[in-house]
Design an enzyme around this catalytic site. Structure first.
Site, PDB file in Angstrom:
ATOM      1  N   PHE A  88       0.350  -1.251  -0.238  1.00 50.10           N
ATOM      2  CA  PHE A  88      -0.036  -0.255   0.217  1.00 50.10           C
ATOM      3  C   PHE A  88       0.997   0.918   0.449  1.00 50.10           C
ATOM      4  O   PHE A  88       2.162   1.366   0.832  1.00 50.10           O
ATOM      5  CB  PHE A  88      -1.023   0.089   1.388  1.00 50.10           C
ATOM      6  N   LYS A 114       2.892  10.182   8.031  1.00 52.05           N
ATOM      7  CA  LYS A 114       2.004   9.417   9.073  1.00 52.05           C
ATOM      8  C   LYS A 114       2.511   9.966  10.766  1.00 52.05           C
ATOM      9  O   LYS A 114       2.678  11.426  10.578  1.00 52.05           O
ATOM     10  CB  LYS A 114       2.057   8.137   9.112  1.00 52.05           C
ATOM     11  N   ASP A 122       9.348   2.558   1.258  1.00 53.70           N
ATOM     12  CA  ASP A 122       8.215   3.337   2.082  1.00 53.70           C
ATOM     13  C   ASP A 122       8.081   3.325   3.147  1.00 53.70           C
ATOM     14  O   ASP A 122       7.667   1.859   4.203  1.00 53.70           O
ATOM     15  CB  ASP A 122       6.704   2.767   1.592  1.00 53.70           C
TER      16      ASP A 122
HETATM   17  C1  LIG Z   1      -0.237   5.751   5.220  1.00 48.93           C
HETATM   18  C2  LIG Z   1       0.075   5.403   4.159  1.00 48.93           C
HETATM   19  C3  LIG Z   1       0.381   5.860   2.634  1.00 48.93           C
HETATM   20  C4  LIG Z   1      -0.385   6.976   1.678  1.00 48.93           C
HETATM   21  O1  LIG Z   1      -0.708   7.826   3.003  1.00 48.93           O
HETATM   22  P1  LIG Z   1      -1.337   8.863   2.880  1.00 48.93           P
HETATM   23  O2  LIG Z   1      -1.000  10.209   4.401  1.00 48.93           O
HETATM   24  O3  LIG Z   1      -3.018   8.289   3.273  1.00 48.93           O
HETATM   25  O4  LIG Z   1      -1.211   9.510   2.097  1.00 48.93           O
HETATM   26  C5  LIG Z   1       1.617   5.008   1.738  1.00 48.93           C
HETATM   27  N1  LIG Z   1       2.254   4.194   2.087  1.00 48.93           N
HETATM   28  C6  LIG Z   1       2.017   3.493   3.504  1.00 48.93           C
HETATM   29  C7  LIG Z   1       3.469   2.537   3.920  1.00 48.93           C
HETATM   30  C8  LIG Z   1       0.725   4.397   4.610  1.00 48.93           C
HETATM   31  O5  LIG Z   1       0.783   3.174   5.239  1.00 48.93           O
END
Ligand SMILES: *Cc1c(COP(=O)(O)O)cnc(C)c1O
Length: 413
Positions: free
Chosen positions: A146, A260, A231
């Site tokens: 994701f 986050k 990521d």
């Molecule tokens: C939440 C998340 C995203 C996306 O972040 P947003 O602030 O919702 O755009 C991307 N990668 C990972 C691993 C995430 O947990």
């Protein structure tokens, strides 16, 4: 349909979910909050909840942390936003601190995780273009990944349910099974720019990439002259007991997306890179109106003050150990309810036997907030400031809910 406004303590009024003016892209719980106190949330109806969702791994310092409130309000009284046409000292300070603390040499600030990924993807592609290889634009990604909800990041994540109906997927992503080293090597071709991976898949179901796998990916990247892009939007900023999860493996990436936790609840993200990997990101190549504005980066600095304070990460690891032990006991006691305990630090998951959505709802009834994830997992991603008392309260709530599910199963049998 009941469309009357419901008055709630504090004077707020809410409409029933079914009648809300919000675009119905979320199946929201019929629950709203009035205020937060550390790891606790108080609903508009006055009920207290222990927050093991933390705004989806965002509120690292819990709610209304005095240090963050002070930083935000002081900055709010001075200056909010000026655009990136000018220098922003708070942002330059945050960038310097991040580069001092990591592999990176340079930082680009964004407002979200998906935008941090967009920058990471563009940086990786541009690196090869700057080297005279513009045909090298493809990234290898992993099943269950994701990376966000923009057009490029849903293509990178490759999940049908997020891609469907939104037109042709953005080109340039090749997906292989999670942790399958041979499949990665086979997927590397003359158009490959790099490998994009979460050290721990959060949304995908708290799936931890073993440290030796991450080391293997680093070796593959070095061997083939491609970039390792991490990521760490969910796994970063102390969540695993290290500042960033890849530190457990001893390797460093070339590019990393962060968001986050870094804002503790204020929307901010960052794309970190080595100077070499970012060689194509010259003046005019990328931008953001809000990205890294004085308000956001002031809060980011305040979050770093807390996370880098002596003992903070040790507390995460200590609390995690305790939580893991308690969860393992519950798994042993309720094999018909909980199948598995997984995760690192305070990015923990319970793989459920019973439907995870039902268990999340049952935990909410018990006063504990959690979030679902792929593979029928529930995520326990509390503020990083919690300790033994919160672990006890959370595991007692899980025990109560599991007892009810186990009782239901035995009467059904
Ligand atoms: C939440 C998340 C995203 C996306 O972040 P947003 O602030 O919702 O755009 C991307 N990668 C990972 C691993 C995430 O947990």
């Amino acid at each position: 349909m009941n469309t009357s406004l419901k008055a709630v303590p504090g004077g707020t009024k809410v409409e029933p979910n079914s009648h809300s003016a919000m675009m119905p892209t979320y199946a929201r719980a019929e629950l709203a909050f009035e205020r937060g106190e550390g790891p606790w949330l108080v609903s508009t109806e006055g009920r207290r909840y222990l927050d093991f969702a933390a705004g989806i791994a965002v509120n690292v310092a819990g709610h209304a942390h005095p240090h963050l409130v002070k930083a935000l309000t002081e900055q709010a009284n001075k200056l909010w936003h000026v655009s990136n046409v000018y220098r922003i000292p708070e942002g330059e300070k945050l960038a310097r601190r991040l580069t001092d603390l990591t592999f990176a040499d340079v930082v680009f600030f964004t407002n979200s995780g998906a935008e941090a990924l967009e920058c990471a993807i563009k940086t990786a592609r541009k690196y090869h273009a700057a080297n005279g290889n513009p045909e090298r634009y493809r990234l290898i990604t992993f099943e269950g990944a994701f990376h966000g909800r923009t057009l490029a990041t849903i293509a990178a994540g490759g999940q049908k349910k997020y891609l469907e109906g939104f037109g042709p997927a953005v080109e340039g992503f090749d997906q292989v099974p999670f942790g399958d080293h041979k499949a990665v090597e086979a997927a590397i071709g003359p158009e490959t720019a790099g490998i994009l991976v979460e050290p721990i898949q959060g949304e995908g179901g708290v799936r931890v990439l073993p440290p030796q796998c991450l080391r293997g990916l680093r070796e593959l990247c070095d061997k083939h002259g491609i970039l390792l892009v991490l990521d760490e939007v969910q796994s970063g900023v102390g969540r695993t007991g290290k500042l960033f999860a890849h530190e457990w493996s001893g390797i460093t990436p070339d590019i990393m997306a962060v968001a986050k936790g870094i804002g503790g609840g204020f929307p901010i993200g960052a794309c970190l890179a080595t100077r070499e990997a970012a060689k194509g990101m010259v003046a005019g190549s990328h931008g953001s109106t809000y990205g890294g504005n004085p308000l956001a980066t002031t809060v980011g600095n305040a979050v770093l003050d807390l996370v880098t304070a002596p003992g903070f990460l040790e507390n995460v690891s200590r609390t995690s150990l305790l939580l893991t032990q308690r969860l393992a006991e519950l798994k042993d006691r309720f094999p018909g309810v909980i199948a598995d305990v997984r995760g690192t630090g305070l990015l923990m998951g319970l793989k459920m036997v019973v439907p995870n959505t039902e268990f999340v709802a049952a935990l909410r009834d018990e006063g504990l907030l959690t979030v679902g994830a792929g593979e029928n997992v529930i995520r326990l991603i509390p503020p990083l400031i919690i300790g033994e008392a919160e672990v006890r309260a959370a595991t007692e709530a899980i025990e109560r809910a599991a007892t009810k599910f186990a009782a239901k199963a035995s009467t059904a049998a």
